[in-house]
Design an enzyme around this catalytic site. Structure first.
Site: not given
Ligand code: NAD
Length: 476
Positions: A149, A246, A280, A454
């Site tokens: 994505n 993630e 997400c 992150e």
């Protein structure tokens, strides 16, 4: 037909395997390139190159490493428009987004970690006449595995902290969207990153598995689905690799009755229809207080119906194509399930256009917590409206999910906003906004949405290990 290869030691590395994967433009499903599938030989070569480069790269000072990362970031910004169009061709997202966000957020990460590279320090401890100190050391060769994505952003969010800390890297982009990561590797080489510091292998889950199982890879950072996260962790466990995951989400967005409804509607759209809903952290379970559900639904429907869907390359387009035919079909199956399970379709719910994988932005009202559209990550433009009566009730329902990536709260009562976010089981909570992820703040999941973070200085701790050195100054 363009043939895409991995990049090892700064050079194209054609695969010996005859297997290739076609790379399609999602808006038409036309093949734009054929991509190599890297198998054991190519993965071994990439890991070897990264291992050879490690002693050179780790011995450079943080300032020297940062200077090179800054040059790469500058180059990304100069090539913004070309890279953005490449991203559009791979992902089907609108150019108006890719131009503004994808490349720039990648460059932001490189700049941020270029800046902190020089400031990584250890601690000093006085122990009577003796002393000890710690050294923050890189792990070695790290592997990155990306989703489709935000391909370039994902690559940069992993490469920037990894390289700043002195690691070397092998990146495997998604098999659907490899082009910007390959280009990134070329740019790294041209801007002076030493050979072997950043390598790319192209391929699908087989390539990813080789990386996760490779004995010389010290860490894997995956962006992907929960199912893949579990597999990656299982494979990484064999050699006890560090892991950052993630993963997916089904995040709640809670609208209290005192909220500014205009802002709440804008955030709800951002939280559901940006990048065709393929994000997400999206707030796909929209809990609206029963006192404002009617005006809220009407404002949301009207704004959603005015979204411009179509050619991703047209700057006026606001909703592009989903990534693939099979993904569009899966989204349509969820929409059918929503109807079958008794939710009311407020708008959307259809395929759009003759070609490509377009699905119109879809709103369901009258949803209940047990419906599959409310429970499962759809990863498309499908929003579920749920009503609630009081704070305790909505908190319990918001947390009743195995995911925990993000959450949002809209209210003008700041005491309530902080009280509610303190109870939400989510890695990132937004108050009176949604889906804002600047590099300065950590991003990552609770529960099955993942582990590790992150962005921000916290990311560095996931790419380093601490060495303690104890010094005896006297006789024993
Ligand atoms: P995916 O899990 O299918 O694939 C992700 C990557 O993992 C791909 O590169 C794939 O080739 C690789 N892979 C698949 N099986 C593997 C295995 N066994 N071993 C090693 N690698 C393997 O996910 P996707 O469809 O590309 O992306 C969508 C998912 O990613 C959604 O669930 C979404 O929520 C999640 N996502 C999470 C974040 C985040 O930051 N939390 C960001 C973007 C996407």
């Amino acid at each position: 037909m363009k043939r895409l290869h991995g990049v090892i030691d700064g050079k194209p590395f054609p695969s010996e395997a005859s297997d290739t994967i076609p790379i399609l433009y999602p808006a038409t499903n036309q093949v734009q390139a054929e991509m190599d599938v890297a198998l054991e030989r190519e993965v071994d070569a990439a890991v070897d190159a990264a291992a050879r480069a490690f002693p050179i790269w780790r011995r450079m000072t943080g300032t020297e490493r940062g200077r090179i990362l800054h040059r790469i970031a500058d180059r990304l910004r100069r090539e913004n428009d070309d890279l953005a169009m490449m991203e559009v061709m791979d992902t089907g997202k609108p150019i108006s987004e890719a131009n503004q966000v994808d490349v720039q957020s990648g460059a932001d990460a490189l700049e941020f970690f270029a800046g902190v590279a020089a400031s990584m320090t250890g601690d000093y401890h006085t122990l009577g006449d003796n002393y000890a100190y710690t050294r923050c050391e890189p792990l070695g060769v790290v592997a990155g595995i990306g989703a489709w994505n935000y391909p370039l952003q994902i690559t940069c969010w992993k490469a920037a902290p990894a390289l700043a800390a002195g690691n070397t890297m092998v990146m495997k982009p998604s098999e659907l969207t490899p082009q910007t990561t390959i280009r990134f590797a070329e740019i790294c080489h041209q801007e002076g990153l030493p050979e072997g510091v950043f390598n790319v292998v192209t391929g699908d889950h087989r390539t990813g598995q080789h990386l996760c199982q490779h004995p010389h890879v010290r860490k894997v950072s995956l962006t992907g689905s929960v199912a893949t996260g579990k597999r990656v962790m299982r494979d990484a466990a064999e050699t006890l690799k560090h892991v950052t995951l993630e993963l997916g989400g089904k995040s709640p967005l809670i609208i209290f009755p005192d909220a500014n409804l205009g802002n709440a509607v804008k955030a709800t759209m951002l939280a559901n229809f940006y990048t065709q809903g393929e994000i997400c952290s999206n707030g796909t379970r929209v809990f609206v207080h029963q006192d404002v559900i009617q005006p809220f639904t009407e404002m949301l429907r009207s704004a959603t119906e005015s979204l411009v869907i179509g050619d991703p390359r047209d700057p006026k387009t606001e909703v592009g194509s989903l990534i693939s035919e099979s993904h569009a079909e899966s989204v349509m199956q969820y929409i059918q399930a929503g109807r079958d399970q008794g939710a009311d379709l407020v708008c959307g719910g259809q395929r759009h256009g003759e070609v490509g994988n377009f699905v119109t932005p879809t709103i369901f009202s009258g949803c209940d917590d047990s419906m599959s559209i409310v429970q499962e990550e759809i990863f498309g433009p499908v929003l579920s409206l749920l009503t609630f009566r009081d704070e305790d009730e909505v908190l319990t329902r918001a947390n009743a999910t195995p995911y925990g990536l993000a959450a949002g709260v809209f209210t003008n009562d700041l005491n309530r906003a902080h009280r509610v976010t303190a109870e939400l089981e989510a890695g990132t909570c937004w108050i009176n906004t949604y889906n804002i992820t600047p590099v300065e703040i950590p991003f990552g999941g609770y529960k099955q949405s993942g582990m590790g973070r992150e962005n921000s200085r916290h990311a560095l701790s996931h790419y380093t290990q601490l060495k303690t050195v104890y010094v005896e100054t006297g006789d024993l």
